[in-house]
Motif scaffolding. Structure first.
Motif, PDB file in Angstrom:
ATOM      1  N   THR A 177       0.828  -1.197   0.000  1.00  0.00           N
ATOM      2  CA  THR A 177       0.000   0.000   0.000  1.00  0.00           C
ATOM      3  C   THR A 177       0.866   1.253   0.000  1.00  0.00           C
ATOM      4  N   ARG A 178       0.395   2.287  -0.672  1.00  0.00           N
ATOM      5  CA  ARG A 178       1.076   3.586  -0.633  1.00  0.00           C
ATOM      6  C   ARG A 178       0.053   4.710  -0.722  1.00  0.00           C
ATOM      7  N   LEU A 179       0.201   5.710   0.117  1.00  0.00           N
ATOM      8  CA  LEU A 179      -0.630   6.898   0.066  1.00  0.00           C
ATOM      9  C   LEU A 179       0.122   7.986  -0.684  1.00  0.00           C
ATOM     10  N   VAL A 180      -0.510   8.531  -1.726  1.00  0.00           N
ATOM     11  CA  VAL A 180       0.076   9.631  -2.490  1.00  0.00           C
ATOM     12  C   VAL A 180      -0.735  10.886  -2.189  1.00  0.00           C
ATOM     13  N   ALA A 181      -0.085  11.888  -1.642  1.00  0.00           N
ATOM     14  CA  ALA A 181      -0.769  13.125  -1.265  1.00  0.00           C
ATOM     15  C   ALA A 181       0.008  14.315  -1.782  1.00  0.00           C
ATOM     16  N   ALA A 182      -0.657  15.460  -1.810  1.00  0.00           N
ATOM     17  CA  ALA A 182       0.003  16.678  -2.293  1.00  0.00           C
ATOM     18  C   ALA A 182       1.157  17.033  -1.358  1.00  0.00           C
TER      19      ALA A 182
END
Length: 243
Positions: free
Chosen positions: A238-243
């Motif tokens: 899993t990976r969270l991509v955020a600004a």
């Protein structure tokens, strides 16, 4: 560690680490986040007892949640409609995916296959746009950007395969071969769709500010639980991509 078929020798974690969201997307919606999940060792097949239980349970949850109102007033649904409008799209003609699924709950969602049913269950239960792609048909790494307008999008019309192009400026997910999902999360291509033979998949959960990080993580956890329940021994990253 297992490797990605699109990049031999690359682990699933490394493949996820290369996914990108273009600056023009975060400029459009600074609150946008993408929770990316890959899974392998999946057991594909038609809808079955496990996927039916998960999807039917999600339908009951939605019915109970909106018993005194409408899903159309859900803050995350409203936020996605605003995002579509800001990107130049008409959300009542081309609805955000969770919006489109939720409006079909009273009549019952179609049962497609066990993997698709599982992620549709999570999408409606958490009011989050969620799409799944066959990782073995992906080429290169995923990226979300605004379309130039000459990209290829493989779909069907009248039961026949056709190749379309997105509108210039349209938010699209794509790989090296073309667009995998048009209008942010509206429609996925046929090339990478989950099928009865999919054993490795890539999922995208799209969130805006109305869904906080804890709620987004809970949706991701629910997806992982459902996949592992249906496919004991499945491995995920899993990976969270955020600004």
């Amino acid at each position: 560690m297992s490797t990605s078929a699109s990049h031999p020798g690359t682990t699933l974690e490394d493949w996820l680490a290369q996914a990108t969201v273009a600056p023009e997307i975060t400029a459009l919606r600074p609150d946008y986040r993408a929770l990316l999940i890959v899974a392998e060792g999946l057991v594909p097949g038609p809808s079955d007892e496990v996927s039916e239980r998960l999807l039917a349970g999600a339908e009951r949850t939605v019915t109970e949640r909106y018993a005194e109102g409408s899903y159309e007033d859900d803050p995350h649904v409203l936020a996605w409609r605003d995002a579509f409008k800001a990107a130049g799209m008409k959300p009542k003609r081309t609805r955000p995916s969770a919006d489109a699924l939720l409006r079909r709950v009273p009549a019952g969602l179609p049962r497609i296959n066990r993997l698709t049913d599982i992620y549709n269950a999570v999408s409606i239960a958490h009011a989050v746009p969620l799409g799944g792609e066959d990782l073995d048909h992906y080429r290169g790494v995923p990226r979300l950007a605004r379309a130039v307008g000459d990209e290829e999008f493989v779909t069907t019309a009248g039961g026949e395969p056709v190749v379309e192009s997105p509108e210039p400026g349209e938010p699209v997910w794509r790989d090296d071969l073309g667009v995998t999902c048009r209008r942010w999360n509206w429609r996925q291509c046929t090339r990478t769709q989950l099928t009865l033979s999919t054993t490795r998949a890539f999922f995208v959960l799209d969130a805006l500010g109305a869904m906080d990080d804890a709620a987004l993580a809970a949706a991701g956890d629910a997806l992982v639980r459902g996949l592992v329940e249906a496919s004991p021994g499945a491995r995920t990253a899993t990976r969270l991509v955020a600004a």
